[in-house]
Design a protein around this motif. Sequence first.
Motif, PDB file in Angstrom:
ATOM      1  N   PHE A  25       1.651   8.680  -3.282  1.00  0.00           N
ATOM      2  CA  PHE A  25       1.914   7.279  -4.008  1.00  0.00           C
ATOM      3  C   PHE A  25       3.476   7.037  -3.824  1.00  0.00           C
ATOM      4  O   PHE A  25       4.188   8.072  -4.332  1.00  0.00           O
ATOM      5  CB  PHE A  25       1.494   7.426  -5.370  1.00  0.00           C
ATOM      6  N   LEU A  26       3.877   5.954  -3.464  1.00  0.00           N
ATOM      7  CA  LEU A  26       5.223   5.853  -3.341  1.00  0.00           C
ATOM      8  C   LEU A  26       5.904   5.784  -4.573  1.00  0.00           C
ATOM      9  O   LEU A  26       7.217   5.812  -4.786  1.00  0.00           O
ATOM     10  CB  LEU A  26       5.723   4.370  -2.635  1.00  0.00           C
ATOM     11  N   TRP A  28      -1.449   0.007  -9.925  1.00  0.00           N
ATOM     12  CA  TRP A  28      -2.259   0.278  -8.777  1.00  0.00           C
ATOM     13  C   TRP A  28      -3.666   0.173  -9.063  1.00  0.00           C
ATOM     14  O   TRP A  28      -4.376   0.171 -10.100  1.00  0.00           O
ATOM     15  CB  TRP A  28      -2.091   1.956  -8.627  1.00  0.00           C
ATOM     16  N   LYS A  43       4.935   3.075   7.750  1.00  0.00           N
ATOM     17  CA  LYS A  43       4.489   1.789   6.859  1.00  0.00           C
ATOM     18  C   LYS A  43       3.919   0.722   7.739  1.00  0.00           C
ATOM     19  O   LYS A  43       4.082   0.375   8.832  1.00  0.00           O
ATOM     20  CB  LYS A  43       5.861   1.225   6.402  1.00  0.00           C
ATOM     21  N   SER A  89       5.873  13.110   3.252  1.00  0.00           N
ATOM     22  CA  SER A  89       4.928  13.609   2.062  1.00  0.00           C
ATOM     23  C   SER A  89       4.998  14.964   2.194  1.00  0.00           C
ATOM     24  O   SER A  89       4.329  15.448   2.876  1.00  0.00           O
ATOM     25  CB  SER A  89       3.680  12.739   2.059  1.00  0.00           C
ATOM     26  N   SER A 109       0.969  -1.181  -0.050  1.00  0.00           N
ATOM     27  CA  SER A 109      -0.017   0.041   0.163  1.00  0.00           C
ATOM     28  C   SER A 109       0.832   1.381   0.023  1.00  0.00           C
ATOM     29  O   SER A 109       2.043   1.143  -0.392  1.00  0.00           O
ATOM     30  CB  SER A 109      -0.994   0.060   1.077  1.00  0.00           C
ATOM     31  N   THR A 110       0.437   2.136   0.574  1.00  0.00           N
ATOM     32  CA  THR A 110       1.044   3.632   0.409  1.00  0.00           C
ATOM     33  C   THR A 110       0.482   4.576   1.484  1.00  0.00           C
ATOM     34  O   THR A 110      -0.449   4.263   2.040  1.00  0.00           O
ATOM     35  CB  THR A 110       0.848   4.211  -0.930  1.00  0.00           C
TER      36      THR A 110
END
Length: 309
Positions: free
Chosen positions: A152-153, A162, A228, A207, A128-129
């Motif tokens: 978004f990574l 995705w 995470k 972010s 996920s992210t």
Amino acid sequence: MKKTSTLILLAIALLGLQSCNSNDDDQTASILDGTGITLDGDVDCCSAEEALQVYKFLKTVKIIPELSTEVDGKYNVFAYSKTGKFSVGYNEIYFVAVKKGTGNYVKNFDVTNLSPLMTMTAMNMKHSTPVGSSVDSFNDKYLAVKRGWVSFLMASTDKDFWVLSYDVKVLGHQKTVADASFSVEALPQGQTWLQSFKTGDATYFISLVDPQNYQIGSNSISAYVSKKSNPATQPYVVAEEVFTIEIVPTMPDMGGHSSPGNEALTKQADGTYQGLINLTMTGYWKIDLTVKDKEGNVIAENIHFDVTI
Ligand SMILES: [Cu+2]
């Protein structure tokens, strides 16, 4: 009597055209039996003025059809982003629910469990992210617009893709959107708006919020720190831990000069990190980051954002 009812209905219908009103069956019934309805707006929506504000706001964003949905044949739920696309790093996502037929907005609806998932086929893994903690109204001028964010990574490739899942509830009608495909674009060279660091067993992501809005001079700099998840397929929530993020912006292409008046990002009551960044000219800025824990110990350095203004 029949004629009077028809006239009332006609009057209501005309009002509906001018304002954010609705003349669907439920409401017609409640009008006829005299129970609560306001003539200046849809009971499920807002005043005509609010509806106009929503309409105007939606002109500043672009729809993402693949993430939009229909609920029980009664409502459309539309998803939007600023550009109609997503790119690596922080992206806001907006939702609006409208009644099919009338097109009137619905003010009270819920979007929950926003869950992006990337499948990396070559590595045979999914992750996920970072995702904002909730999807909420964010401006009292247009309460019918809900906002959330996802950072978004990675960009989509032909092997890495995705999907997004979410739940939506509109006036008691529930829908689960499962694994809707969409794509994420890479940022151009000279833009790095997402960084990670580790401490102990935990991995965190920083972010940067909307650096595309930076202008020459002092800017407020805003970021989220997310942790995470374990398993990594669960959305990465905003970290509970408190850090300080020191910033040193420099211009590597101009002898590496820095700028005065920068202030470290510190955690605010709303969960964001806020500081000040002074970008004294246009061009490429490398923003070196030093992350400290609550006690002031350095836990991450030699990481940086890139911003080109
Ligand atoms: Cu990936």
